[in-house]
Design a protein around this motif. Structure first.
Motif, PDB file in Angstrom:
ATOM      1  N   VAL A  37      14.143 -49.103   9.445  1.00  0.00           N
ATOM      2  CA  VAL A  37      15.066 -48.228   8.718  1.00  0.00           C
ATOM      3  C   VAL A  37      16.481 -48.723   8.956  1.00  0.00           C
ATOM      4  CG1 VAL A  37      15.981 -45.897   8.537  1.00  0.00           C
ATOM      5  CG2 VAL A  37      13.547 -46.239   8.945  1.00  0.00           C
ATOM      6  N   ASN A  38      17.262 -48.808   7.895  1.00  0.00           N
ATOM      7  CA  ASN A  38      18.673 -49.147   8.003  1.00  0.00           C
ATOM      8  C   ASN A  38      19.481 -48.069   7.303  1.00  0.00           C
ATOM      9  OD1 ASN A  38      18.810 -51.862   9.218  1.00  0.00           O
ATOM     10  ND2 ASN A  38      17.538 -52.390   7.475  1.00  0.00           N
ATOM     11  N   LEU A  39      20.520 -47.577   7.941  1.00  0.00           N
ATOM     12  CA  LEU A  39      21.453 -46.649   7.307  1.00  0.00           C
ATOM     13  C   LEU A  39      22.662 -47.462   6.879  1.00  0.00           C
ATOM     14  CD1 LEU A  39      21.271 -43.638   9.768  1.00  0.00           C
ATOM     15  CD2 LEU A  39      19.982 -43.998   7.670  1.00  0.00           C
ATOM     16  N   VAL A  40      23.005 -47.356   5.611  1.00  0.00           N
ATOM     17  CA  VAL A  40      24.094 -48.150   5.065  1.00  0.00           C
ATOM     18  C   VAL A  40      25.067 -47.225   4.359  1.00  0.00           C
ATOM     19  CG1 VAL A  40      24.676 -50.012   3.481  1.00  0.00           C
ATOM     20  CG2 VAL A  40      22.517 -50.086   4.723  1.00  0.00           C
ATOM     21  N   ARG A  41      26.337 -47.338   4.666  1.00  0.00           N
ATOM     22  CA  ARG A  41      27.375 -46.551   4.010  1.00  0.00           C
ATOM     23  C   ARG A  41      27.813 -47.291   2.750  1.00  0.00           C
ATOM     24  NH1 ARG A  41      31.580 -42.739   6.404  1.00  0.00           N
ATOM     25  NH2 ARG A  41      30.036 -42.676   8.043  1.00  0.00           N
ATOM     26  N   VAL A  42      27.775 -46.596   1.621  1.00  0.00           N
ATOM     27  CA  VAL A  42      28.108 -47.198   0.339  1.00  0.00           C
ATOM     28  C   VAL A  42      29.240 -46.397  -0.307  1.00  0.00           C
ATOM     29  CG1 VAL A  42      27.230 -47.792  -1.947  1.00  0.00           C
ATOM     30  CG2 VAL A  42      25.723 -47.945   0.033  1.00  0.00           C
ATOM     31  N   LEU A  64      30.468 -33.212   0.441  1.00  0.00           N
ATOM     32  CA  LEU A  64      30.843 -34.555   0.012  1.00  0.00           C
ATOM     33  C   LEU A  64      32.296 -34.874   0.345  1.00  0.00           C
ATOM     34  CD1 LEU A  64      29.159 -34.975  -3.487  1.00  0.00           C
ATOM     35  CD2 LEU A  64      28.348 -35.743  -1.261  1.00  0.00           C
ATOM     36  N   ARG A  65      33.175 -33.912   0.130  1.00  0.00           N
ATOM     37  CA  ARG A  65      34.614 -34.161   0.324  1.00  0.00           C
ATOM     38  C   ARG A  65      35.021 -34.267   1.782  1.00  0.00           C
ATOM     39  NH1 ARG A  65      35.687 -29.810  -4.328  1.00  0.00           N
ATOM     40  NH2 ARG A  65      35.752 -31.238  -6.102  1.00  0.00           N
ATOM     41  N   THR A  66      34.293 -33.609   2.681  1.00  0.00           N
ATOM     42  CA  THR A  66      34.673 -33.608   4.094  1.00  0.00           C
ATOM     43  C   THR A  66      33.767 -34.472   4.968  1.00  0.00           C
ATOM     44  OG1 THR A  66      33.302 -31.681   4.627  1.00  0.00           O
ATOM     45  CG2 THR A  66      35.584 -31.259   3.917  1.00  0.00           C
ATOM     46  N   ALA A  67      32.604 -34.864   4.428  1.00  0.00           N
ATOM     47  CA  ALA A  67      31.589 -35.617   5.188  1.00  0.00           C
ATOM     48  C   ALA A  67      31.064 -34.800   6.365  1.00  0.00           C
ATOM     49  CB  ALA A  67      32.129 -36.964   5.666  1.00  0.00           C
TER      50      ALA A  67
END
Length: 62
Positions: free
Chosen positions: A19-24, A50-53
């Protein structure tokens, strides 16, 4: 660079999966707009997430 095999932490042998977590990067306001158009339930919570993460389950703790 020698990286360990995926699937089992610290293993020298490959495991059947990984498993890889990738920020896009993406357009957050466009995602909110599309959710609004689709009639997504709990839109305000989703938009804030979404706006605050910050996951909606943790937003009240702040």
């Amino acid at each position: 660079m020698n990286t360990p095999p995926e699937g089992q932490y610290g293993s020298e042998r490959p495991a059947p999966w990984g498993v890889n977590l990738v920020r896009v990067p993406y357009d957050i306001e466009e995602a909110v707009r599309q959710a609004e158009i689709s009639g997504m339930p709990e839109l305000a919570l989703y938009a804030t997430e979404l706006r605050t993460a910050i996951y909606r389950g943790r937003q009240a703790a702040l």
